[in-house]
Design a protein around this motif. Structure first.
Motif, PDB file in Angstrom:
ATOM      1  N   ASP A   1      -1.613  -0.615  -4.047  1.00 24.48           N
ATOM      2  CA  ASP A   1      -2.941  -0.131  -3.670  1.00 24.48           C
ATOM      3  C   ASP A   1      -2.825   1.121  -2.820  1.00 24.48           C
ATOM      4  O   ASP A   1      -1.853   1.298  -2.079  1.00 24.48           O
ATOM      5  CB  ASP A   1      -3.699  -1.198  -2.872  1.00 24.48           C
ATOM      6  N   GLN A   2      -3.833   1.981  -2.918  1.00 21.01           N
ATOM      7  CA  GLN A   2      -3.912   3.169  -2.077  1.00 21.01           C
ATOM      8  C   GLN A   2      -4.207   2.732  -0.649  1.00 21.01           C
ATOM      9  O   GLN A   2      -5.014   1.839  -0.419  1.00 21.01           O
ATOM     10  CB  GLN A   2      -5.031   4.093  -2.586  1.00 21.01           C
TER      11      GLN A   2
ATOM     12  N   ASP B   1      -4.308   6.763 -10.320  1.00 14.78           N
ATOM     13  CA  ASP B   1      -5.185   5.691 -10.777  1.00 14.78           C
ATOM     14  C   ASP B   1      -4.652   5.149 -12.092  1.00 14.78           C
ATOM     15  O   ASP B   1      -4.233   5.901 -12.967  1.00 14.78           O
ATOM     16  CB  ASP B   1      -6.614   6.216 -11.003  1.00 14.78           C
TER      17      ASP B   1
ATOM     18  N   SER C   1      -6.194  11.265  -8.812  1.00 15.99           N
ATOM     19  CA  SER C   1      -7.225  10.284  -8.520  1.00 15.99           C
ATOM     20  C   SER C   1      -8.538  10.681  -9.161  1.00 15.99           C
ATOM     21  O   SER C   1      -8.915  11.847  -9.152  1.00 15.99           O
ATOM     22  CB  SER C   1      -7.411  10.161  -7.004  1.00 15.99           C
TER      23      SER C   1
ATOM     24  N   THR D   1      -6.521   9.512   0.335  1.00 15.33           N
ATOM     25  CA  THR D   1      -6.649   9.843  -1.080  1.00 15.33           C
ATOM     26  C   THR D   1      -5.390  10.600  -1.484  1.00 15.33           C
ATOM     27  O   THR D   1      -4.681  11.135  -0.635  1.00 15.33           O
ATOM     28  CB  THR D   1      -7.883  10.731  -1.369  1.00 15.33           C
ATOM     29  N   SER D   2      -5.142  10.651  -2.758  1.00 14.66           N
ATOM     30  CA  SER D   2      -3.969  11.353  -3.244  1.00 14.66           C
ATOM     31  C   SER D   2      -4.129  12.848  -3.004  1.00 14.66           C
ATOM     32  O   SER D   2      -5.190  13.423  -3.215  1.00 14.66           O
ATOM     33  CB  SER D   2      -3.786  11.081  -4.732  1.00 14.66           C
TER      34      SER D   2
ATOM     35  N   GLN E   1       0.706   5.912  -0.667  1.00 15.16           N
ATOM     36  CA  GLN E   1      -0.106   7.121  -0.711  1.00 15.16           C
ATOM     37  C   GLN E   1       0.277   7.916  -1.947  1.00 15.16           C
ATOM     38  O   GLN E   1       1.356   7.729  -2.516  1.00 15.16           O
ATOM     39  CB  GLN E   1       0.113   7.956   0.544  1.00 15.16           C
ATOM     40  N   ASN E   2      -0.622   8.809  -2.350  1.00 17.48           N
ATOM     41  CA  ASN E   2      -0.423   9.644  -3.535  1.00 17.48           C
ATOM     42  C   ASN E   2      -0.197   8.792  -4.777  1.00 17.48           C
ATOM     43  O   ASN E   2       0.747   8.990  -5.536  1.00 17.48           O
ATOM     44  CB  ASN E   2       0.745  10.624  -3.350  1.00 17.48           C
ATOM     45  N   LEU E   3      -1.075   7.816  -4.977  1.00 14.29           N
ATOM     46  CA  LEU E   3      -0.966   6.936  -6.122  1.00 14.29           C
ATOM     47  C   LEU E   3      -1.875   7.411  -7.247  1.00 14.29           C
ATOM     48  O   LEU E   3      -3.000   7.815  -7.014  1.00 14.29           O
ATOM     49  CB  LEU E   3      -1.362   5.503  -5.737  1.00 14.29           C
TER      50      LEU E   3
ATOM     51  N   GLU F   1       0.845  -1.195   0.000  1.00 20.50           N
ATOM     52  CA  GLU F   1       0.000   0.000   0.000  1.00 20.50           C
ATOM     53  C   GLU F   1       0.878   1.241   0.000  1.00 20.50           C
ATOM     54  O   GLU F   1       1.977   1.236   0.538  1.00 20.50           O
ATOM     55  CB  GLU F   1      -0.907   0.003   1.228  1.00 20.50           C
TER      56      GLU F   1
END
Length: 161
Positions: free
Chosen positions: A135-136, A54, A148, A141-142, A50-52, A48
């Protein structure tokens, strides 16, 4: 010969539920057997972050290598023998002139050396760019604008916290 109306041989008004119960039990058994088969195939829990961004997978153009927790390879969710991976990747990427990208989705508990072995095989057989899929983190959320497609969660945690 006269008919007597006093006997107990009349029509019963109660339903016979035995056939219905038999059918329901058969359906239950069928669903119990079929459900795990529907979930078969590549099964891994990716790391997992963050700031991924989509990334909707394009079934026709994207090649996704999955590696489960036992080190078994899956190419586009179909199990393949680890020994044939290099030949299959070479065949796919030799036919391409552009977009030689391979996305890798590995189980988070897999030894990183096994991921590196797969990346090494891929790079020696025509892959030029590798993208790792994760995965986020749940509940985040980003924080980067436009990353996103999902609407930001009010009060949700961002990437810098």
């Amino acid at each position: 010969m006269a008919m007597s109306s006093q006997g107990g041989g009349g029509v019963k008004a109660e339903p016979n539920v035995t056939p219905m119960i038999d059918v329901m039990l058969v359906l239950l058994i069928i669903f119990m057997v079929v459900t795990p088969a529907l979930l078969a195939g590549f099964n891994a829990i990716p790391p997992e972050g963050q700031n991924l961004k989509d990334h909707p997978e394009d079934e026709e153009n994207d090649q996704v290598l999955g590696i489960d927790k036992d080190g078994q390879y899956y190419l586009n969710k179909k199990p393949i023998k680890n020994e044939t991976f290099a030949d299959q990747v070479k065949r796919i990427y030799d036919a391409r002139t552009v977009d030689k990208i391979l996305y890798v989705k590995a189980h988070k508990e897999l030894e990183y050396s096994k991921v590196l072995d797969a990346l090494d095989l891929a790079s020696k057989n025509g892959v030029r760019v590798v993208g790792m899929i994760s995965d986020q983190k749940s509940g985040t959320t980003s924080t980067v604008a436009g990353d996103s497609k999902a609407p930001p969660v009010p009060g949700g945690k961002g990437g810098g916290q």
